[in-house]
Scaffold this motif. Structure first.
Motif, mmCIF file in Angstrom:
data_model
loop_
_atom_site.group_PDB
_atom_site.id
_atom_site.type_symbol
_atom_site.label_atom_id
_atom_site.label_comp_id
_atom_site.label_asym_id
_atom_site.label_seq_id
_atom_site.Cartn_x
_atom_site.Cartn_y
_atom_site.Cartn_z
ATOM 1 N N VAL A 11 0.843 -1.191 0.000
ATOM 2 C CA VAL A 11 0.000 0.000 0.000
ATOM 3 C C VAL A 11 0.879 1.242 0.000
ATOM 4 O O VAL A 11 1.940 1.251 0.622
ATOM 5 C CB VAL A 11 -0.927 0.003 1.239
ATOM 6 N N ASN A 12 0.454 2.274 -0.714
ATOM 7 C CA ASN A 12 1.192 3.539 -0.771
ATOM 8 C C ASN A 12 0.377 4.678 -0.169
ATOM 9 O O ASN A 12 -0.838 4.720 -0.313
ATOM 10 C CB ASN A 12 1.507 3.924 -2.225
ATOM 11 N N TRP A 13 1.082 5.603 0.462
ATOM 12 C CA TRP A 13 0.488 6.825 0.990
ATOM 13 C C TRP A 13 1.372 7.995 0.595
ATOM 14 O O TRP A 13 2.395 7.820 -0.032
ATOM 15 C CB TRP A 13 0.407 6.773 2.522
ATOM 16 N N LYS A 82 -1.061 4.680 -4.890
ATOM 17 C CA LYS A 82 -2.060 3.644 -5.151
ATOM 18 C C LYS A 82 -2.587 3.128 -3.822
ATOM 19 O O LYS A 82 -1.826 2.805 -2.922
ATOM 20 C CB LYS A 82 -1.455 2.476 -5.939
ATOM 21 N N LYS A 83 -3.892 3.080 -3.690
ATOM 22 C CA LYS A 83 -4.505 2.498 -2.500
ATOM 23 C C LYS A 83 -4.808 1.044 -2.796
ATOM 24 O O LYS A 83 -4.554 0.548 -3.880
ATOM 25 C CB LYS A 83 -5.785 3.246 -2.119
ATOM 26 N N ALA A 84 -5.389 0.356 -1.855
ATOM 27 C CA ALA A 84 -5.623 -1.062 -2.028
ATOM 28 C C ALA A 84 -6.901 -1.493 -1.336
ATOM 29 O O ALA A 84 -7.421 -0.798 -0.472
ATOM 30 C CB ALA A 84 -4.447 -1.851 -1.452
ATOM 31 N N GLN A 85 -7.379 -2.654 -1.722
ATOM 32 C CA GLN A 85 -8.395 -3.375 -0.983
ATOM 33 C C GLN A 85 -7.709 -4.629 -0.469
ATOM 34 O O GLN A 85 -7.062 -5.341 -1.231
ATOM 35 C CB GLN A 85 -9.563 -3.758 -1.886
ATOM 36 N N GLY A 130 -7.484 5.417 4.206
ATOM 37 C CA GLY A 130 -7.973 5.276 2.842
ATOM 38 C C GLY A 130 -7.910 3.871 2.277
ATOM 39 O O GLY A 130 -8.115 3.682 1.076
ATOM 40 N N VAL A 131 -7.657 2.867 3.097
ATOM 41 C CA VAL A 131 -7.576 1.495 2.619
ATOM 42 C C VAL A 131 -8.875 0.767 2.959
ATOM 43 O O VAL A 131 -9.404 0.895 4.066
ATOM 44 C CB VAL A 131 -6.369 0.750 3.240
#
Length: 145
Positions: A11-13, A82-85, A130-131
């Motif tokens: 995951v990126n922030w 990029k966010k993630a699920q 935000g994930v």
């Protein structure tokens, strides 16, 4: 001899990686390793001075089968983070419920953890970083028909 393969979400922030990964470690347990941009050359490597303390790479090892990685996305790298699920699944009900409770305390619950039509317990939430997280606790299969 066969090898093993595992999935490790990444995951990126933008400036929140350390805080997010420390929160995840507080909920999931495990060992968190963090490397900053300063550790990798900082400004000399092209990172803005105000970003050198940001996370270049982190890895939260929870178990042999649960690894979560993340980093900050510095301004000089094109594009948006990029966010993630992320889906946490299994039949260890106590662990998954404990993790759900830990996340749900600081999240927007999208789908409360409840019995699903397929017989498992399912819930989802958006954490404050935000994930989107999905939880599925295996249970007896629902009767068909």
């Amino acid at each position: 001899m066969t090898g093993s393969t595992y999935l490790a979400p990444y995951v990126n922030w933008r400036g929140q990686a350390r805080e997010a990964m420390e929160f995840y470690a507080s909920v999931l347990g495990g060992t968190l390793e963090v490397m900053t941009f300063a550790d990798m050359g900082g400004v000399a490597a092209g990172v803005a001075e105000h970003e050198v303390a940001w996370v270049m790479h982190s890895a939260l090892t929870v178990s042999d089968s649960v690894l979560l990685m993340g980093s900050d996305h510095p301004a000089h790298v094109p594009g948006e983070p990029k966010k993630a699920q992320i889906s946490l699944s299994g039949d260890d009900e106590a662990t998954l419920r404990r993790w759900w409770d830990g996340f749900a305390a600081r999240a927007d619950v999208v789908q409360p953890l409840d019995q699903a039509p397929w017989g498992d317990w399912f819930g989802s939430l958006d954490d404050h970083y935000g994930v989107h997280w999905m939880f599925n606790i295996s249970g007896p299969r629902a009767a068909v028909g």
